[in-house]
Design a protein around this motif. Structure first.
Motif, PDB file in Angstrom:
ATOM      1  N   MET A   1       0.818  -1.296  -0.072  1.00 31.17           N
ATOM      2  CA  MET A   1      -0.020  -0.248   0.133  1.00 31.17           C
ATOM      3  C   MET A   1       0.985   1.369   0.014  1.00 31.17           C
ATOM      4  O   MET A   1       0.434   2.268  -0.569  1.00 31.17           O
ATOM      5  N   SER A   2       2.042   1.240   0.567  1.00 29.16           N
ATOM      6  CA  SER A   2       3.005   2.177   0.589  1.00 29.16           C
ATOM      7  C   SER A   2       3.581   2.641  -0.811  1.00 29.16           C
ATOM      8  O   SER A   2       3.424   4.085  -1.044  1.00 29.16           O
ATOM      9  N   ALA A   3       3.698   1.627  -1.421  1.00 27.39           N
ATOM     10  CA  ALA A   3       4.332   1.974  -2.835  1.00 27.39           C
ATOM     11  C   ALA A   3       3.207   2.534  -3.881  1.00 27.39           C
ATOM     12  O   ALA A   3       3.272   3.404  -4.449  1.00 27.39           O
ATOM     13  N   ALA A   4       1.906   1.981  -3.413  1.00 22.08           N
ATOM     14  CA  ALA A   4       0.942   2.481  -4.569  1.00 22.08           C
ATOM     15  C   ALA A   4       0.414   3.962  -3.951  1.00 22.08           C
ATOM     16  O   ALA A   4       0.196   4.536  -4.714  1.00 22.08           O
ATOM     17  N   TYR A   5       0.533   4.367  -2.577  1.00 23.24           N
ATOM     18  CA  TYR A   5       0.443   5.403  -2.151  1.00 23.24           C
ATOM     19  C   TYR A   5       1.179   6.559  -2.881  1.00 23.24           C
ATOM     20  O   TYR A   5       0.660   7.858  -3.346  1.00 23.24           O
ATOM     21  N   THR A   6       2.397   6.232  -3.255  1.00 24.79           N
ATOM     22  CA  THR A   6       3.450   6.965  -4.017  1.00 24.79           C
ATOM     23  C   THR A   6       3.129   7.128  -5.419  1.00 24.79           C
ATOM     24  O   THR A   6       3.065   8.155  -5.962  1.00 24.79           O
ATOM     25  N   THR A  17       1.500   0.370 -13.295  1.00 29.90           N
ATOM     26  CA  THR A  17       1.290  -1.177 -13.634  1.00 29.90           C
ATOM     27  C   THR A  17       1.580  -1.882 -12.346  1.00 29.90           C
ATOM     28  O   THR A  17       1.853  -1.455 -11.303  1.00 29.90           O
ATOM     29  N   ILE A  18       0.934  -3.191 -12.287  1.00 31.46           N
ATOM     30  CA  ILE A  18       1.059  -4.031 -11.193  1.00 31.46           C
ATOM     31  C   ILE A  18       2.733  -4.443 -11.206  1.00 31.46           C
ATOM     32  O   ILE A  18       3.164  -4.398  -9.981  1.00 31.46           O
ATOM     33  N   GLU A  19       2.948  -4.530 -12.156  1.00 31.00           N
ATOM     34  CA  GLU A  19       4.701  -4.915 -12.158  1.00 31.00           C
ATOM     35  C   GLU A  19       5.305  -3.794 -11.563  1.00 31.00           C
ATOM     36  O   GLU A  19       6.431  -3.924 -10.911  1.00 31.00           O
ATOM     37  N   ARG A  20       5.158  -2.416 -11.956  1.00 31.25           N
ATOM     38  CA  ARG A  20       5.802  -1.393 -11.167  1.00 31.25           C
ATOM     39  C   ARG A  20       5.527  -1.399  -9.753  1.00 31.25           C
ATOM     40  O   ARG A  20       6.455  -1.201  -8.955  1.00 31.25           O
ATOM     41  N   LEU A  21       4.388  -1.575  -9.546  1.00 28.99           N
ATOM     42  CA  LEU A  21       3.751  -1.436  -8.142  1.00 28.99           C
ATOM     43  C   LEU A  21       4.658  -2.722  -7.266  1.00 28.99           C
ATOM     44  O   LEU A  21       5.316  -2.335  -6.002  1.00 28.99           O
ATOM     45  N   ARG A  26       8.653  -4.345  -3.614  1.00 29.67           N
ATOM     46  CA  ARG A  26       9.769  -5.485  -3.747  1.00 29.67           C
ATOM     47  C   ARG A  26       8.935  -6.781  -3.020  1.00 29.67           C
ATOM     48  O   ARG A  26       9.265  -7.431  -2.132  1.00 29.67           O
ATOM     49  N   ILE A  27       7.781  -7.153  -3.768  1.00 26.72           N
ATOM     50  CA  ILE A  27       7.109  -8.160  -3.612  1.00 26.72           C
ATOM     51  C   ILE A  27       6.818  -9.076  -4.720  1.00 26.72           C
ATOM     52  O   ILE A  27       6.943  -8.310  -6.070  1.00 26.72           O
ATOM     53  N   SER A  28       6.243 -10.288  -5.074  1.00 27.68           N
ATOM     54  CA  SER A  28       6.097 -10.890  -6.347  1.00 27.68           C
ATOM     55  C   SER A  28       4.594 -10.422  -6.568  1.00 27.68           C
ATOM     56  O   SER A  28       3.611 -10.019  -5.759  1.00 27.68           O
ATOM     57  N   ASN A  29       4.233 -10.604  -7.848  1.00 23.46           N
ATOM     58  CA  ASN A  29       2.795 -10.304  -8.409  1.00 23.46           C
ATOM     59  C   ASN A  29       1.957 -11.382  -7.739  1.00 23.46           C
ATOM     60  O   ASN A  29       0.786 -11.038  -7.458  1.00 23.46           O
TER      61      ASN A  29
END
Length: 180
Positions: A1-6, A17-21, A26-29
Motif C-alpha cells: 500500500m505504501s508503494a501505491a500511495y506514492t 502497472t502491477i509490475e511497477r507496484l 519488493r513483492i512478487s506479483n
C-alpha cells in the motif's frame, strides 16, 4: 500500500502497472494478488483509508469547535484543508486520481461525498437554515467548491497558500450555510 500511495499519486493510477507496484514494494506479483484483486481494488483501499482518516480528523475538530455555525465552519474547513495538504499524495489520490480512475472509484467517491455531506449537515443542524435551498444541496455544493480549491492547490504551477485556501473555503461555506 505504501508503494501505491506514492505511485498512484505520481505518475498516477493510469500510469502505474502491477509490475511497477510490485517492483517498488519488493513483492512478487503472486503476493500482490493474494492481497488485492487488481490495481483498482488497491486504489479503492487507499482512497477509503484517506477518506476515513480525514473524516475522523474533521469530526474531532468539529467536536472541539466553538458552538456557533461560523466557529464550526472555520474549524471543519481548517482541519480538512490542513489534513489534505499535509501530504500531497493524499490530496492527489483523494481529489485528482479518484476522478481520473473513471468508473473504478465512482461508488467509493460517491460514498465519500455522502459522508462529508452528512458531516456538514450535522455540523449545521443546530442552527437556523438559510433560505429555501435544502441543507443537503448546500452541503454538496460546498464540498464541490472545496474539492476544486484543493485541485487548484495540487495542479497549479504556483499553488495558492494554505491560508488563502482556508479563507476562500470558509467564505464560501459561511455564505452558503448562512453563518455570516
Amino acid at each position: 500500500m505504501s508503494a501505491a500511495y506514492t505511485l498512484y499519486a505520481k505518475p498516477g493510477f493510469s500510469a502505474t502497472t502491477i509490475e511497477r507496484l510490485c517492483s517498488e514494494a519488493r513483492i512478487s506479483n503472486r503476493a500482490f494478488y493474494e492481497c488485492f484483486g487488481g490495481r483498482e481494488e488497491l486504489l479503492q483501499a487507499l482512497h477509503e483509508r484517506c477518506v476515513e482518516e480525514s473524516l475522523a480528523f474533521v469530526a474531532k475538530a468539529l467536536q472541539e469547535a466553538p458552538d456557533s455555525l461560523g466557529g464550526r465552519i472555520a474549524a471543519g474547513i481548517r482541519a480538512y484543508m490542513e489534513f489534505a495538504t499535509a501530504d500531497w499524495r493524499r490530496a492527489r489520490i483523494m481529489h485528482v486520481e479518484v476522478r481520473r480512475s473513471g468508473d473504478v472509484l465512482a461508488a467509493s467517491r460517491q460514498r465519500a461525498v455522502d459522508s462529508f455531506a452528512r458531516l456538514v449537515e450535522e455540523a449545521a443542524a443546530d442552527f437556523p437554515q438559510n433560505g429555501i435551498v435544502s441543507r443537503r444541496l448546500l452541503a454538496l455544493g460546498v464540498i464541490g467548491a472545496l474539492q476544486e480549491l484543493l485541485i487548484e492547490w495540487i495542479l497549479a504551477e504556483d499553488p495558492p497558500d494554505l491560508e488563502d485556501l482556508v479563507r476562500a473555503a470558509t467564505h464560501i461555506c459561511d455564505r452558503a450555510l448562512g453563518a455570516s
